[in-house]
Design a protein around this motif. Structure first.
Motif, PDB file in Angstrom:
ATOM      1  N   ARG A  82       4.121  12.259   6.436  1.00  0.00           N
ATOM      2  CA  ARG A  82       2.864  12.525   5.733  1.00  0.00           C
ATOM      3  C   ARG A  82       2.702  14.003   5.408  1.00  0.00           C
ATOM      4  NH1 ARG A  82      -2.535   9.483   6.309  1.00  0.00           N
ATOM      5  NH2 ARG A  82      -1.000   7.960   6.813  1.00  0.00           N
ATOM      6  N   VAL A  83       3.019  14.874   6.345  1.00  0.00           N
ATOM      7  CA  VAL A  83       2.917  16.323   6.099  1.00  0.00           C
ATOM      8  C   VAL A  83       3.900  16.743   5.020  1.00  0.00           C
ATOM      9  CG1 VAL A  83       3.225  18.608   7.136  1.00  0.00           C
ATOM     10  CG2 VAL A  83       2.028  16.833   8.393  1.00  0.00           C
ATOM     11  N   GLY A  84       5.113  16.205   5.082  1.00  0.00           N
ATOM     12  CA  GLY A  84       6.100  16.518   4.050  1.00  0.00           C
ATOM     13  C   GLY A  84       5.658  16.066   2.669  1.00  0.00           C
ATOM     14  N   ALA A  85       5.050  14.884   2.594  1.00  0.00           N
ATOM     15  CA  ALA A  85       4.604  14.359   1.307  1.00  0.00           C
ATOM     16  C   ALA A  85       3.374  15.096   0.788  1.00  0.00           C
ATOM     17  CB  ALA A  85       4.304  12.868   1.423  1.00  0.00           C
ATOM     18  N   MET A  86       2.503  15.524   1.681  1.00  0.00           N
ATOM     19  CA  MET A  86       1.251  16.160   1.258  1.00  0.00           C
ATOM     20  C   MET A  86       1.374  17.672   1.065  1.00  0.00           C
ATOM     21  SD  MET A  86      -0.741  13.708   0.735  1.00  0.00           S
ATOM     22  CE  MET A  86      -2.218  14.620   0.416  1.00  0.00           C
ATOM     23  N   ALA A  87       2.502  18.255   1.448  1.00  0.00           N
ATOM     24  CA  ALA A  87       2.666  19.710   1.302  1.00  0.00           C
ATOM     25  C   ALA A  87       2.609  20.134  -0.160  1.00  0.00           C
ATOM     26  CB  ALA A  87       3.990  20.152   1.940  1.00  0.00           C
ATOM     27  N   THR A  88       3.270  19.403  -1.026  1.00  0.00           N
ATOM     28  CA  THR A  88       3.298  19.771  -2.444  1.00  0.00           C
ATOM     29  C   THR A  88       1.920  19.692  -3.090  1.00  0.00           C
ATOM     30  OG1 THR A  88       5.596  19.098  -2.615  1.00  0.00           O
ATOM     31  CG2 THR A  88       4.379  19.299  -4.668  1.00  0.00           C
TER      32      THR A  88
ATOM     33  N   MET B 179       0.916   6.896  -6.691  1.00  0.00           N
ATOM     34  CA  MET B 179      -0.195   7.809  -6.988  1.00  0.00           C
ATOM     35  C   MET B 179       0.222   9.259  -6.793  1.00  0.00           C
ATOM     36  SD  MET B 179      -3.471   5.626  -5.512  1.00  0.00           S
ATOM     37  CE  MET B 179      -4.090   7.035  -4.709  1.00  0.00           C
ATOM     38  N   LEU B 180       0.991   9.535  -5.744  1.00  0.00           N
ATOM     39  CA  LEU B 180       1.470  10.902  -5.515  1.00  0.00           C
ATOM     40  C   LEU B 180       2.370  11.371  -6.655  1.00  0.00           C
ATOM     41  CD1 LEU B 180       2.379  10.974  -1.714  1.00  0.00           C
ATOM     42  CD2 LEU B 180       0.769  12.471  -2.872  1.00  0.00           C
ATOM     43  N   VAL B 181       3.293  10.534  -7.072  1.00  0.00           N
ATOM     44  CA  VAL B 181       4.226  10.904  -8.140  1.00  0.00           C
ATOM     45  C   VAL B 181       3.478  11.097  -9.456  1.00  0.00           C
ATOM     46  CG1 VAL B 181       6.189  10.083  -9.508  1.00  0.00           C
ATOM     47  CG2 VAL B 181       6.219   9.860  -7.020  1.00  0.00           C
ATOM     48  N   LEU B 182       2.581  10.199  -9.781  1.00  0.00           N
ATOM     49  CA  LEU B 182       1.804  10.317 -11.014  1.00  0.00           C
ATOM     50  C   LEU B 182       0.914  11.555 -10.982  1.00  0.00           C
ATOM     51  CD1 LEU B 182       1.049   8.980 -13.719  1.00  0.00           C
ATOM     52  CD2 LEU B 182      -0.779   7.799 -12.497  1.00  0.00           C
ATOM     53  N   GLY B 183       0.246  11.784  -9.869  1.00  0.00           N
ATOM     54  CA  GLY B 183      -0.604  12.967  -9.733  1.00  0.00           C
ATOM     55  C   GLY B 183       0.182  14.257  -9.854  1.00  0.00           C
TER      56      GLY B 183
ATOM     57  N   GLN C 279       0.836  -1.202   0.000  1.00  0.00           N
ATOM     58  CA  GLN C 279       0.000   0.000   0.000  1.00  0.00           C
ATOM     59  C   GLN C 279       0.871   1.252   0.000  1.00  0.00           C
ATOM     60  OE1 GLN C 279      -2.521   0.501   3.424  1.00  0.00           O
ATOM     61  NE2 GLN C 279      -3.539   2.282   2.566  1.00  0.00           N
ATOM     62  N   TYR C 280       1.954   1.217   0.723  1.00  0.00           N
ATOM     63  CA  TYR C 280       2.888   2.341   0.795  1.00  0.00           C
ATOM     64  C   TYR C 280       3.407   2.709  -0.593  1.00  0.00           C
ATOM     65  CZ  TYR C 280       7.258   4.761   1.930  1.00  0.00           C
ATOM     66  OH  TYR C 280       8.285   5.660   1.987  1.00  0.00           O
ATOM     67  N   LEU C 281       3.856   1.732  -1.354  1.00  0.00           N
ATOM     68  CA  LEU C 281       4.385   1.996  -2.688  1.00  0.00           C
ATOM     69  C   LEU C 281       3.298   2.438  -3.657  1.00  0.00           C
ATOM     70  CD1 LEU C 281       7.030  -0.837  -3.065  1.00  0.00           C
ATOM     71  CD2 LEU C 281       7.410   1.590  -2.656  1.00  0.00           C
ATOM     72  N   ARG C 282       2.086   1.898  -3.508  1.00  0.00           N
ATOM     73  CA  ARG C 282       0.976   2.348  -4.354  1.00  0.00           C
ATOM     74  C   ARG C 282       0.651   3.809  -4.092  1.00  0.00           C
ATOM     75  NH1 ARG C 282      -1.537  -2.641  -3.058  1.00  0.00           N
ATOM     76  NH2 ARG C 282      -2.870  -1.530  -1.598  1.00  0.00           N
ATOM     77  N   LEU C 283       0.650   4.212  -2.837  1.00  0.00           N
ATOM     78  CA  LEU C 283       0.362   5.604  -2.497  1.00  0.00           C
ATOM     79  C   LEU C 283       1.445   6.543  -3.021  1.00  0.00           C
ATOM     80  CD1 LEU C 283      -1.023   5.216   1.140  1.00  0.00           C
ATOM     81  CD2 LEU C 283      -2.304   5.742  -0.949  1.00  0.00           C
TER      82      LEU C 283
ATOM     83  N   PHE D  15       8.761  17.088  -1.248  1.00  0.00           N
ATOM     84  CA  PHE D  15       8.159  15.925  -1.901  1.00  0.00           C
ATOM     85  C   PHE D  15       9.198  14.885  -2.289  1.00  0.00           C
ATOM     86  CE2 PHE D  15       6.246  13.817  -5.638  1.00  0.00           C
ATOM     87  CZ  PHE D  15       5.051  13.403  -5.082  1.00  0.00           C
ATOM     88  N   ASP D  16      10.252  15.308  -2.986  1.00  0.00           N
ATOM     89  CA  ASP D  16      11.271  14.356  -3.424  1.00  0.00           C
ATOM     90  C   ASP D  16      11.941  13.631  -2.252  1.00  0.00           C
ATOM     91  OD1 ASP D  16      10.687  14.875  -6.049  1.00  0.00           O
ATOM     92  OD2 ASP D  16      12.440  16.115  -6.430  1.00  0.00           O
ATOM     93  N   PRO D  17      12.344  14.366  -1.201  1.00  0.00           N
ATOM     94  CA  PRO D  17      12.949  13.639  -0.071  1.00  0.00           C
ATOM     95  C   PRO D  17      11.993  12.635   0.600  1.00  0.00           C
ATOM     96  CG  PRO D  17      13.510  15.960   0.069  1.00  0.00           C
ATOM     97  CD  PRO D  17      12.501  15.815  -1.028  1.00  0.00           C
ATOM     98  N   THR D  18      10.705  12.978   0.680  1.00  0.00           N
ATOM     99  CA  THR D  18       9.781  12.041   1.332  1.00  0.00           C
ATOM    100  C   THR D  18       9.522  10.809   0.480  1.00  0.00           C
ATOM    101  OG1 THR D  18       7.846  13.252   0.496  1.00  0.00           O
ATOM    102  CG2 THR D  18       8.610  13.788   2.711  1.00  0.00           C
ATOM    103  N   THR D  19       9.549  10.942  -0.848  1.00  0.00           N
ATOM    104  CA  THR D  19       9.334   9.755  -1.684  1.00  0.00           C
ATOM    105  C   THR D  19      10.559   8.844  -1.679  1.00  0.00           C
ATOM    106  OG1 THR D  19      10.052  10.910  -3.694  1.00  0.00           O
ATOM    107  CG2 THR D  19       7.689  10.910  -3.220  1.00  0.00           C
ATOM    108  N   GLN D  20      11.685   9.342  -1.222  1.00  0.00           N
ATOM    109  CA  GLN D  20      12.905   8.535  -1.195  1.00  0.00           C
ATOM    110  C   GLN D  20      13.214   7.975   0.181  1.00  0.00           C
ATOM    111  OE1 GLN D  20      15.903  11.042  -2.941  1.00  0.00           O
ATOM    112  NE2 GLN D  20      14.740  11.280  -4.819  1.00  0.00           N
ATOM    113  N   MET D  21      12.356   8.247   1.145  1.00  0.00           N
ATOM    114  CA  MET D  21      12.574   7.729   2.504  1.00  0.00           C
ATOM    115  C   MET D  21      12.190   6.265   2.596  1.00  0.00           C
ATOM    116  SD  MET D  21      11.290  10.691   5.015  1.00  0.00           S
ATOM    117  CE  MET D  21      12.343  12.014   5.439  1.00  0.00           C
TER     118      MET D  21
END
Length: 135
Positions: A76-82, A14-18, A7-11, A129-135
């Motif tokens: 989550r806040v870091g990822a959703m800020a963008t 979705m964030l990257v595609l969106g 689920q983590y990778l799917r989310l 966004f980029d740092p949170t997707t690489q964590m």
């Protein structure tokens, strides 16, 4: 198999595609407005050069604070800020376009809103966004 079941990778996917779809759509609109405002290629390139410098500077500033945002408020806040910044700033930009850009004043407002939206969304992407997707 692991990639489709996580689920983590799917989310994250979705964030990257969106993000990719959203930034491409808004940038196409913004750059078409820029070409109307700056029909001379030299003026257009000067604006884009200044914009790129502003993105670099703003990103450096936000990176200094972004580490603390993610550490204190969480991943989550870091990822959703963008996405939040993009949505909040895209609304007035597109409203301005829908109202019409038939005179120079409205065109200038639309370009300013698009510039702010693009600057802040790119800054948030590079710094948060980029740092949170690489964590």
């Amino acid at each position: 198999k692991f990639l489709t079941q996580s689920q983590y990778l799917r989310l994250i996917g979705m964030l990257v595609l969106g993000y990719g779809l959203s930034i491409n759509f808004t940038e196409i609109m913004w750059k078409s407005l820029l070409k109307k405002k700056y029909p001379d290629p030299l003026d257009y390139q000067r604006f884009i050069g200044n914009f790129s410098s502003a993105v670099g500077f703003a990103t450096c500033v936000v990176i200094l604070f972004g580490v603390h945002v993610i550490r204190i408020l969480g991943w989550r806040v870091g990822a959703m800020a963008t996405p939040a910044i993009m949505a909040i700033l895209a609304v007035p930009f597109f409203i301005c376009i829908i109202m019409g850009i038939d005179n120079p004043a409205r065109l200038s407002v639309a370009v300013a809103l698009g510039t702010a939206q693009s600057l802040l969304s790119k800054t948030a992407k590079y710094a948060l966004f980029d740092p949170t997707t690489q964590m």
